[in-house]
Design an enzyme around this catalytic site. Structure first.
Site, short mmCIF file in Angstrom:
data_model
loop_
_atom_site.label_atom_id
_atom_site.label_comp_id
_atom_site.label_asym_id
_atom_site.label_seq_id
_atom_site.Cartn_x
_atom_site.Cartn_y
_atom_site.Cartn_z
N GLU A 2 -7.39 -0.33 8.02
CA GLU A 2 -6.13 0.18 8.25
C GLU A 2 -5.92 0.89 9.54
O GLU A 2 -5.09 0.74 10.28
CB GLU A 2 -5.64 0.84 7.11
CG GLU A 2 -4.18 1.45 7.25
CD GLU A 2 -3.09 0.31 7.08
OE1 GLU A 2 -2.84 -0.64 7.74
OE2 GLU A 2 -2.50 0.41 5.89
N THR A 10 3.52 0.64 14.24
CA THR A 10 3.45 1.79 13.44
C THR A 10 3.04 3.18 14.05
O THR A 10 3.69 4.20 13.97
CB THR A 10 2.27 1.47 12.17
OG1 THR A 10 2.64 0.35 11.48
CG2 THR A 10 2.04 2.79 11.26
N1 HSE Z 1 3.24 5.80 5.57
C1 HSE Z 1 3.06 4.89 6.65
C2 HSE Z 1 4.18 5.23 7.56
C3 HSE Z 1 3.08 3.39 6.43
O1 HSE Z 1 5.33 5.30 7.24
O2 HSE Z 1 3.77 5.65 8.78
C4 HSE Z 1 2.85 2.59 7.44
O3 HSE Z 1 2.69 1.32 7.04
#
Ligand code: HSE
Length: 319
Positions: free
Chosen positions: A141, A193
């Site tokens: 990830e 992200t």
């Molecule tokens: N918790 C993470 C974010 C998930 O919101 O950045 C990203 O897939």
């Protein structure tokens, strides 16, 4: 003799496996980086074969142009982390068919990483615990999102709703929940992200933190008590959503029209650009889908929608 043939078929059976890791929704509105749940569909398809010699070979069977170099690939990095914990001189060949679009915000990279380690573990007679698999998958990830977080990986491996109570040391809690359906809207725009994380404020006001942890506790209690009203009241995020929602065209209208159509609540799925809404039953989830479509048709942005029950299972193994 019968014992030998049984053994032979056992070994050959464990030489290859097909897995279907599901899409997941991280954060679940108020639980930034700590809550997530698994969907029934869509899911990826991945075939793993045992190979001689340490190493990972990746064959991408889709058109997403993902790197085949295992060091730069989510599947590769997750499997290399797992192989570091294996004494035997073995490796894996993986054929990956992605049906969860990369960058969609419904855990595409987590599905790749989780499917790979669950499949590999199956071929290794399930020697690793789910918690160890989450640790390996997080290494994958990290390649995609630039940070190690487990809120997509944990539900992908465990199924259902999961809480990451702590990342270091890893402490995963599964949360029982009543029947729920998710409607997902995926606008065909890219939100990285890493970008979506970099715009977040590093400090929060105590007043907001109090509201937020009230909602997280309320949401978990709502799931455990099957209290749909409490779930609905608790699906509120005063910290991340106000900042991130500006990246998603039509966010406020989608939310309002979805609530008007009967949704319990919802928000950004993971880091976006997808949005999700939770509903009590499939008919409502489909009405919410219709409302989302009507709003989005006006924006001129291409989009996909999905309606799926929350899955109590994680990665499915097709034997
Ligand atoms: N918790 C993470 C974010 C998930 O919101 O950045 C990203 O897939």
């Amino acid at each position: 003799m019968s014992h030998i043939s049984h053994l032979t078929s056992h070994i050959s059976e464990k030489n290859e496996v097909t897995v279907h890791p599901p899409a997941t929704v991280a954060n679940v509105v108020c639980g930034f980086d700590i809550l997530g749940f698994a969907l029934e569909s869509p899911s990826d398809k991945m075939l793993l074969r045992k190979a001689k010699g340490k190493g990972v070979k990746i064959i991408n069977k889709d058109n997403y142009n993902l790197p085949a170099d295992p060091e730069k690939n989510v599947i590769g990095k997750a499997l290399l982390a797992l192989l570091d914990a294996v004494d035997e001189n073995i490796g894996f060949e993986v054929e990956s068919t992605k049906l969860i679009k990369p960058g969609s915000g419904i855990g595409s990279s987590a599905a790749s990483a989780s499917g790979a380690v669950v499949g590999a573990n199956y071929l290794l007679d399930n020697r690793f615990t789910n918690e160890q698999l989450v640790e390996f998958a997080m290494c994958g990830e990290e390649v995609a999102s630039g940070s190690k977080h487990a809120d997509n990986i944990a539900p992908c491996i465990y199924g259902g709703f999961t809480l990451i109570r702590s990342l270091h040391p890893l402490d995963i809690v599964t949360i029982p929940s009543p029947e729920l359906y998710a409607t997902v809207l995926h606008p065909q725009i890219e939100v990285k992200t890493s970008d979506s994380r970099s715009i977040l404020k590093q400090q929060v006001r105590l007043k907001d933190a109090i509201t937020q942890w009230g909602n997280v506790a309320g949401l978990v209690a709502g799931f455990m008590k099957s209290d749909y009203n409490l779930i609905s009241r608790s699906l509120v995020d005063v910290i991340v959503e106000p900042v991130r929602s500006i990246l998603i065209p039509g966010f406020d209208e989608i939310k309002k029209k979805s609530m008007d159509a009967g949704a319990l609540g919802g928000g950004i799925s993971g880091a976006g650009p997808s949005m999700f809404m939770l509903s009590k039953d499939e008919a409502t989830a489909k009405a919410v889908e219709q409302a989302m479509k009507e709003v989005y048709k006006k924006t001129g942005i291409d989009f996909h929608t999905h309606v799926s029950p929350i899955s109590s299972k994680g990665v499915k193994i097709a034997t």
